[in-house]
Design an enzyme around this catalytic site. Structure first.
Site, PDB file in Angstrom:
ATOM      1  N   LYS A  83     -23.981  24.323 -16.043  1.00  0.00           N
ATOM      2  CA  LYS A  83     -23.633  23.150 -14.807  1.00  0.00           C
ATOM      3  C   LYS A  83     -24.489  23.467 -13.669  1.00  0.00           C
ATOM      4  O   LYS A  83     -23.776  25.042 -13.059  1.00  0.00           O
ATOM      5  CB  LYS A  83     -22.372  22.964 -14.600  1.00  0.00           C
ATOM      6  CG  LYS A  83     -21.704  21.676 -13.847  1.00  0.00           C
ATOM      7  CD  LYS A  83     -20.882  21.884 -14.902  1.00  0.00           C
ATOM      8  CE  LYS A  83     -19.487  21.226 -14.356  1.00  0.00           C
ATOM      9  NZ  LYS A  83     -18.266  20.688 -14.479  1.00  0.00           N
TER      10      LYS A  83
HETATM   11  C1  E4P Z   1     -16.754  17.744 -13.494  1.00  0.00           C
HETATM   12  O1  E4P Z   1     -17.339  18.259 -14.620  1.00  0.00           O
HETATM   13  C2  E4P Z   1     -15.730  18.267 -12.514  1.00  0.00           C
HETATM   14  O2  E4P Z   1     -14.935  19.421 -13.373  1.00  0.00           O
HETATM   15  C3  E4P Z   1     -14.128  17.576 -12.239  1.00  0.00           C
HETATM   16  O3  E4P Z   1     -13.973  15.870 -13.150  1.00  0.00           O
HETATM   17  C4  E4P Z   1     -14.013  17.255 -11.114  1.00  0.00           C
HETATM   18  O4  E4P Z   1     -12.614  16.685 -10.887  1.00  0.00           O
HETATM   19  P1  E4P Z   1     -11.920  17.037  -9.498  1.00  0.00           P
HETATM   20  O5  E4P Z   1     -12.242  16.070  -8.381  1.00  0.00           O
HETATM   21  O6  E4P Z   1     -10.272  15.990 -10.227  1.00  0.00           O
HETATM   22  O7  E4P Z   1     -11.817  18.687  -9.374  1.00  0.00           O
END
Ligand code: E4P
Length: 224
Positions: A83
């Protein structure tokens, strides 16, 4: 539609994987920090529980170090997706890793223009954050509609991975728009099972059944 789980809590992942509905896992530096465990150890363990893609995020911000981190993370298990954040250096890293056959999840996407760049950089997944857009008064789901439309127009293979999901309605809206994947906090996947009429209906069925004195299984069915 594929369901990923958005957590680094291995106990939660094991529990939800037993439903047979979990296709992958996403983590981020905040979720790894919350786990309180060394990143390589937790990613390896998640990869052994879920055969699908497990996103592990780089934390460097310059291309050279991102690339080294990405290659290291990809070496942890065959089902790691690296990522990277949607920055110039992140997309340069995406391009190099993708060209070498490593699946890359480009995260922190908040605009259709950013999503277009990620597709051109060969991302396997683009992660638009719908909840964080809703939080600032925008309509997160409009971004999903835009990305789905753009990717279809050019037949980009990048999968739309709806992130920052806050509840079952986000999942339903994403599904109606044809998004490929949603990544769900464990609580949201559990909420999706629930409906008060299901609970009420089951209670009535079981009460009526109890009055019959019957049991489906007994000595005569044990051999079946
Ligand atoms: C996705 O890969 C992220 O880790 C996640 O969905 C972020 O979500 P949040 O806005 O609830 O932190």
């Amino acid at each position: 539609m594929k369901f990923f789980i958005d957590t680094a809590d291995v106990a939660e992942i094991r529990d939800l994987a037993s439903t047979g509905l979990v296709d992958g896992v996403t983590t981020n530096p905040s979720l790894i920090a919350k786990s309180g465990r060394p990143m390589a150890e937790v990613i390896a363990e998640i990869c052994s529980v879920v055969p699908g893609p497990v996103s592990a995020e780089v934390t460097a911000t310059d291309h050279a170090t991102m690339l080294r981190e990405g290659r290291y993370l990809a070496s942890i298990a065959g089902n790691v997706a690296v990522k990277v954040p949607l920055t110039v250096d992140g997309l340069k890293t995406c391009k190099v890793l993708a060209d070498a056959g490593t699946p890359v999840n480009v995260t922190l996407c908040f605009s259709p223009a950013q999503a277009l760049l990620a597709a051109k950089a060969g991302a396997a997944y683009i992660s638009p954050f719908v909840g964080r857009l809703d939080d600032i008064g925008a309509v997160g789901m409009d971004l999903i509609a835009d990305i789905v439309e753009i990717y279809a127009a050019y037949d980009y293979k990048t999968a739309v991975l709806v992130a920052s999901v806050r509840g079952p309605l986000h999942v339903v809206e994403a599904a109606k728009l044809g998004a490929d994947v949603v990544t769900l906090p464990p609580s949201v996947l559990r909420q999706m099972y629930k409906h008060p009429l299901t609970d009420k209906g089951l209670e009535a069925f079981l009460a009526d059944w109890a009055k019959t004195g019957q049991s489906i299984l007994g000595p005569e069915t044990d051999a079946a």
